[in-house]
Write a protein that holds these residues in place. Structure first.
Motif, PDB file in Angstrom:
ATOM      1  N   PRO A 350      67.328  72.051  11.553  1.00  9.55           N
ATOM      2  CA  PRO A 350      66.102  71.341  11.980  1.00  9.55           C
ATOM      3  C   PRO A 350      66.334  69.944  12.525  1.00  9.55           C
ATOM      4  N   ALA A 351      67.553  69.407  12.385  1.00  6.88           N
ATOM      5  CA  ALA A 351      67.824  68.031  12.824  1.00  6.88           C
ATOM      6  C   ALA A 351      68.090  67.995  14.328  1.00  6.88           C
ATOM      7  N   PHE A 352      67.188  68.562  15.107  1.00  5.59           N
ATOM      8  CA  PHE A 352      67.400  68.689  16.551  1.00  5.59           C
ATOM      9  C   PHE A 352      67.499  67.356  17.294  1.00  5.59           C
ATOM     10  N   PRO A 353      66.888  66.239  16.822  1.00  6.57           N
ATOM     11  CA  PRO A 353      67.064  64.988  17.579  1.00  6.57           C
ATOM     12  C   PRO A 353      68.525  64.544  17.684  1.00  6.57           C
ATOM     13  N   LEU A 354      69.394  65.047  16.796  1.00  5.74           N
ATOM     14  CA  LEU A 354      70.809  64.720  16.918  1.00  5.74           C
ATOM     15  C   LEU A 354      71.384  65.223  18.241  1.00  5.74           C
ATOM     16  N   LEU A 355      70.760  66.236  18.817  1.00  3.20           N
ATOM     17  CA  LEU A 355      71.266  66.825  20.052  1.00  3.20           C
ATOM     18  C   LEU A 355      70.849  66.038  21.294  1.00  3.20           C
ATOM     19  N   LEU A 356      69.909  65.129  21.150  1.00  2.00           N
ATOM     20  CA  LEU A 356      69.384  64.438  22.329  1.00  2.00           C
ATOM     21  C   LEU A 356      70.435  63.598  23.057  1.00  2.00           C
ATOM     22  N   PRO A 357      71.326  62.870  22.365  1.00  2.00           N
ATOM     23  CA  PRO A 357      72.380  62.170  23.120  1.00  2.00           C
ATOM     24  C   PRO A 357      73.272  63.134  23.901  1.00  2.00           C
TER      25      PRO A 357
END
Length: 395
Positions: A350-357
């Motif tokens: 669920p920690a998808f914001p880690l993928l934004l970079p």
């Protein structure tokens, strides 16, 4: 044009913008399921059983069929109670079985498939809002090709939780506070980490109130610092956000007779708890006492370092506070819990914001190069997912 027509047009436009990402996501997941089916058939096993009737899936369908109260007492004294599993997925499984010819397991599989698409759309919406459409597309594809991405297609609660979390965060980013609070409450009924969504809603709301007060002081008494009713909607969203998790935890405490913290005792029976990462650190350190286990230990250290680096990159790129709070708590709970260590990769799904970079970097590449990278990783993830589910699998 009426307000209803305007909203319908906006939603249709949003779906059209997200369509390439959703089609790409569907293609990646279809590849994963195809490889899983072929791999399982070669081993004389059922891919569908692996997806719907193994590990936690059995506990969820058990709750859907029989309700709460079932437990298993192990020889070492541990008690595995189904009260550890939050109720939203079993409720949806029961609903699916009630309105159609589906079994509880079938309904859980359908819920996960639909929820994974909703999660992909939510991830796209967040990334598009924070950056742009191309970054949104890349973020969805990266989430799809994660090594443990096959869990997104299992009758587990990760996809359902991610969908609710992503859309709650999007609602926060777009100022829809009541929607954000309601979705956070549903996320809190899905997994214990639902408190991460609640914390994100609260943090963003508190900062918004502080910003409004600052504007009011700067502009004086003339003109409202925000639209009429905005403050009330924020407060309502904040009040709604914790209701799901708090309600279930308090209900468990009442049912077990152990008071408000009774749910922690239930988790202790599964040897789950928060120890600040001490158990995980010992687990990693023990890997370095032999070879080739030391290679696995080194991989774990590199993995944790990558998570930290991606989070720091998000901070440096000034991701919205709600995303940083949410991601930080999800990662903290995943790494610092004393639960089964093999489950940590799926707990990080669920920690998808880690993928934004990474999505931003991929979006800057040529389309042909980005497509080649995604296709290559998708094949590797599909093979790994088939190997994993036919082996140790997610606990």
């Amino acid at each position: 044009m009426t307000d209803l027509d305007t909203r319908a047009a906006e939603r249709w436009g949003a779906l059209r913008r997200a369509a390439p990402a959703l089609l790409g996501y569907t293609a990646v997941r279809a590849l994963g399921l195809l490889v899983l089916a072929l791999w399982s058939a070669a081993r004389g096993r059922s891919a569908y059983t692996l997806l719907t009737a193994r590990w936690d899936s059995l506990w969820y369908t058990g709750v859907a069929e029989l309700g709460y109260g079932y437990e298993v007492r192990l020889p070492d004294g541990d008690v595995h109670s189904n009260l550890a599993f939050f109720p939203l997925l079993p409720w949806l499984e029961r609903l699916g079985a009630a309105v159609g010819p589906l079994s509880y397991a079938d309904a859980g599989f359908v819920v996960s498939l639909l929820a994974s698409l909703a999660a992909a759309w939510g991830i796209f919406a967040v990334a598009e809002h924070v950056y742009d459409r191309r970054v949104g597309l890349c973020a969805v594809l990266l989430w799809a090709v994660l090594p443990v991405g096959v869990v997104q297609s299992m009758a587990y609660s990760e996809s359902l939780f991610t969908a609710l979390a992503a859309w709650s965060l999007y609602a926060v980013l777009t100022g829809r506070w009541v929607t954000a609070g309601a979705l956070a409450a549903l996320a809190g009924l899905t997994r214990p980490v639902g408190l991460a969504v609640t914390a994100a809603v609260w943090a963003a709301a508190v900062v918004a109130f502080a910003r409004d007060r600052s504007r009011a002081g700067a502009e004086g008494a003339h003109g409202p610092p925000y639209a009429p009713g905005e403050g009330a909607r924020r407060v309502l969203g904040m009040l709604l956000a914790p209701l799901g998790a708090a309600g279930y935890v308090l209900w468990v405490g009442h049912r077990t007779g152990d008071g408000p913290l009774g749910y922690l005792d239930v988790q202790a029976g599964w040897r789950n708890g928060f120890d600040g990462g001490a158990a995980f650190a010992r687990f990693v350190a023990e890997k370095f006492t032999s070879f080739p286990a030391a290679l696995a230990g080194a991989a774990l250290v590199v993995g944790v370092a990558l998570l930290v680096r991606l989070y720091v990159a998000g901070v440096r790129q000034r991701q919205p506070l709600a995303l940083l709070v949410y991601t930080g708590i999800v990662v903290l709970l995943a790494l610092c819990a004393s639960s089964y260590f093999g489950s940590k990769p799926r707990l990080l799904l669920p920690a998808f914001p880690l993928l934004l970079p990474l999505a931003r970097a991929l979006a800057r590449a040529r389309t042909s190069r980005a497509a080649a990278v995604v296709c290559g990783v998708a094949v590797a993830a599909a093979v790994y997912g088939a190997f994993w589910l036919n082996g140790s699998g997610p606990p």
